[in-house]
Motif scaffolding. Structure first.
Motif, PDB file in Angstrom:
ATOM      1  N   UNK A 184     179.617  71.548  65.145  1.00  0.00           N
ATOM      2  CA  UNK A 184     178.413  71.542  65.249  1.00  0.00           C
ATOM      3  C   UNK A 184     177.330  71.748  66.229  1.00  0.00           C
ATOM      4  N   UNK A 185     176.526  72.759  66.595  1.00  0.00           N
ATOM      5  CA  UNK A 185     176.226  72.901  67.881  1.00  0.00           C
ATOM      6  C   UNK A 185     174.878  73.717  68.274  1.00  0.00           C
ATOM      7  N   UNK A 186     174.470  73.106  69.446  1.00  0.00           N
ATOM      8  CA  UNK A 186     172.907  73.300  69.437  1.00  0.00           C
ATOM      9  C   UNK A 186     172.715  73.862  70.019  1.00  0.00           C
ATOM     10  N   UNK A 187     172.282  75.280  69.840  1.00  0.00           N
ATOM     11  CA  UNK A 187     171.672  76.229  70.192  1.00  0.00           C
ATOM     12  C   UNK A 187     170.306  76.636  70.625  1.00  0.00           C
ATOM     13  N   UNK A 188     169.412  77.611  71.611  1.00  0.00           N
ATOM     14  CA  UNK A 188     168.611  77.710  71.650  1.00  0.00           C
ATOM     15  C   UNK A 188     168.070  79.441  70.721  1.00  0.00           C
ATOM     16  N   UNK A 235     176.474  74.507  61.720  1.00  0.00           N
ATOM     17  CA  UNK A 235     177.264  73.744  61.821  1.00  0.00           C
ATOM     18  C   UNK A 235     178.287  74.697  60.420  1.00  0.00           C
ATOM     19  N   UNK A 236     178.918  74.566  61.040  1.00  0.00           N
ATOM     20  CA  UNK A 236     180.292  75.250  60.423  1.00  0.00           C
ATOM     21  C   UNK A 236     181.843  74.557  59.797  1.00  0.00           C
ATOM     22  N   UNK A 237     182.061  74.313  58.583  1.00  0.00           N
ATOM     23  CA  UNK A 237     183.104  73.561  58.087  1.00  0.00           C
ATOM     24  C   UNK A 237     182.892  72.642  56.873  1.00  0.00           C
ATOM     25  N   UNK A 238     184.038  71.959  56.434  1.00  0.00           N
ATOM     26  CA  UNK A 238     184.952  71.630  56.826  1.00  0.00           C
ATOM     27  C   UNK A 238     186.385  72.672  57.003  1.00  0.00           C
ATOM     28  N   UNK A 239     186.555  72.976  58.346  1.00  0.00           N
ATOM     29  CA  UNK A 239     187.468  74.139  58.666  1.00  0.00           C
ATOM     30  C   UNK A 239     189.122  73.172  58.785  1.00  0.00           C
ATOM     31  N   UNK A 240     190.429  73.991  58.314  1.00  0.00           N
ATOM     32  CA  UNK A 240     191.206  73.280  58.255  1.00  0.00           C
ATOM     33  C   UNK A 240     191.818  73.470  59.918  1.00  0.00           C
ATOM     34  N   UNK A 241     192.639  72.445  60.505  1.00  0.00           N
ATOM     35  CA  UNK A 241     193.139  72.159  61.828  1.00  0.00           C
ATOM     36  C   UNK A 241     194.961  73.228  61.777  1.00  0.00           C
ATOM     37  N   UNK A 265     175.293  68.729  73.375  1.00  0.00           N
ATOM     38  CA  UNK A 265     176.020  68.683  72.899  1.00  0.00           C
ATOM     39  C   UNK A 265     177.067  68.396  72.591  1.00  0.00           C
ATOM     40  N   UNK A 266     178.061  66.809  72.940  1.00  0.00           N
ATOM     41  CA  UNK A 266     178.479  66.788  73.634  1.00  0.00           C
ATOM     42  C   UNK A 266     179.619  66.435  72.313  1.00  0.00           C
ATOM     43  N   UNK A 267     181.303  66.253  73.009  1.00  0.00           N
ATOM     44  CA  UNK A 267     182.188  66.591  71.919  1.00  0.00           C
ATOM     45  C   UNK A 267     182.228  65.486  71.195  1.00  0.00           C
ATOM     46  N   UNK A 268     181.521  64.611  71.143  1.00  0.00           N
ATOM     47  CA  UNK A 268     181.812  63.326  70.195  1.00  0.00           C
ATOM     48  C   UNK A 268     180.186  63.971  68.721  1.00  0.00           C
ATOM     49  N   UNK A 269     179.954  64.404  69.216  1.00  0.00           N
ATOM     50  CA  UNK A 269     178.184  64.945  68.325  1.00  0.00           C
ATOM     51  C   UNK A 269     178.479  66.475  67.908  1.00  0.00           C
ATOM     52  N   UNK A 270     179.523  66.830  68.544  1.00  0.00           N
ATOM     53  CA  UNK A 270     179.742  68.710  67.928  1.00  0.00           C
ATOM     54  C   UNK A 270     180.737  68.376  67.001  1.00  0.00           C
ATOM     55  N   UNK A 271     182.060  67.730  67.027  1.00  0.00           N
ATOM     56  CA  UNK A 271     183.368  67.743  66.321  1.00  0.00           C
ATOM     57  C   UNK A 271     183.697  66.585  65.899  1.00  0.00           C
TER      58      UNK A 271
END
Length: 332
Positions: A184-188, A235-241, A265-271
């Motif tokens: 999940x990524x917040x963008x302008x 928001x993308x996924x779930x995607x295989x890792x 967009x801290x990493x804990x919020x992003x993924x």
């Protein structure tokens, strides 16, 4: 005319060896005894013809090592680089609609800037466009202006990373295999090239119309949640890792777990895991540590061309405070 072996495989201090296989392989012009012959051997035209005639050898070498650095040839311009890329004959991957957080600018032909971020910013390890429905299979990088210090494109073998993380955190890797990850990524709305994650939705989806953006996002497997400030959460996924590389019969670590640590967009919020649960911050840090421990960071020299198999190698960018210009080309 006497035939010469077209390339010499050389060793450089930064290389690593896995089961006696160099990573990366480094190719330079065949050494000769005369100035005239050396000039011919190093010329772009000679390199292009060599690539065409030695394509099976180069494909085999790339498959075996994961990355090939071509060094010592007289490649000076973006046009030279474009000609070298085209000599390989790989199909071009269209860049329209890419989700790169920094964006790229077309320079000539199928050559783009590597990214638009300031050179003093670090870019974490990732497979190119790992979140896209069709990531590129191969990447070319070309050093047009070499930094005086720093600015390396560090690379690491994905299967080695997977093996080390699986050995240390087997339950974590099992959960990744079962659930995948959601990004999940917040963008302008507009681009701001001052930090990573700065590419706006208008340039990402090549439109200023929200309904068109949603349509294009859906085709790319992205869900959009519009924010009151005109921005959007992608928001993308779930995607295989954890993917399986059939050609090499090994599992690979095919993800970017770094996250974007700016503008909310801290990493804990992003993924998160595919089931919505948070990732352990400690394990995330240990994974990044393993990536750093196993990577190779070769200082750029002007004229270098680095060919990467995107399925088996992750790459990152080290920061630098000196001028740096590295160009890129993506292949299907």
């Amino acid at each position: 005319m006497e035939a010469h072996h077209p390339f010499t495989e050389i060793q450089i201090p930064q290389q690593r060896f896995y089961n006696s296989i160099p990573f990366p392989s480094v190719l330079s012009p065949n050494p000769t005894t005369t100035t005239t012959t050396t000039a011919v051997q190093c010329s772009v035209s000679h390199l292009i013809e060599t690539i065409k005639t030695q394509k099976p050898f180069l494909d085999s070498l790339l498959h075996k090592t994961g990355a090939v650095l071509i060094r010592g040839f007289d490649i000076k311009t973006a046009k030279d680089f474009n000609d070298v890329v085209e000599a390989f004959g790989y199909e071009e991957l269209s860049y329209v609609g890419s989700r790169s957080p920094a964006g790229r600018t077309n320079v000539v032909g199928r050559v783009f800037t590597a990214n638009e971020l300031p050179p003093d910013q670090h870019i974490g390890f990732h497979h190119e466009m790992s979140e896209a429905p069709e990531p590129p299979s191969k990447l070319f990088f070309f050093c047009e202006v070499a930094p005086t210090s720093g600015g390396e494109t560090a690379i690491v073998l994905s299967h080695v990373v997977h093996e080390r993380i699986r050995h240390k955190y087997p339950e974590f890797v099992e959960k990744l295999e079962e659930h995948g990850l959601i990004y999940s990524l917040l963008v302008g709305a507009d681009d701001d090239h001052s930090y990573i994650g700065s590419r706006g939705w208008k340039s990402t989806f090549s439109t200023e119309d929200k309904s068109v953006a949603e349509e294009r996002a859906t085709k790319m497997g992205i869900r959009l949640e519009w924010m009151v400030d005109g921005g959007v959460k992608r928001i993308t996924g779930p995607l295989p890792v954890i993917m399986y590389d059939k050609s090499r019969q090994q599992k690979i670590w095919f993800t970017n777990m770094v996250g974007w640590q700016v503008a909310g967009n801290g990493p804990c919020k992003t993924i998160t895991f595919g089931d919505g649960k948070l990732l352990s911050a400690d394990i995330r840090c240990e994974c990044l540590k393993i990536l750093e421990e196993e990577c190779v960071a070769i200082p750029w020299q002007e004229g270098d061309v680095l060919l990467i198999d995107n399925w088996t190698v992750l790459h990152s960018r080290r920061p630098t405070n000196s001028p740096r210009r590295v160009l890129a080309s993506l292949c299907k």
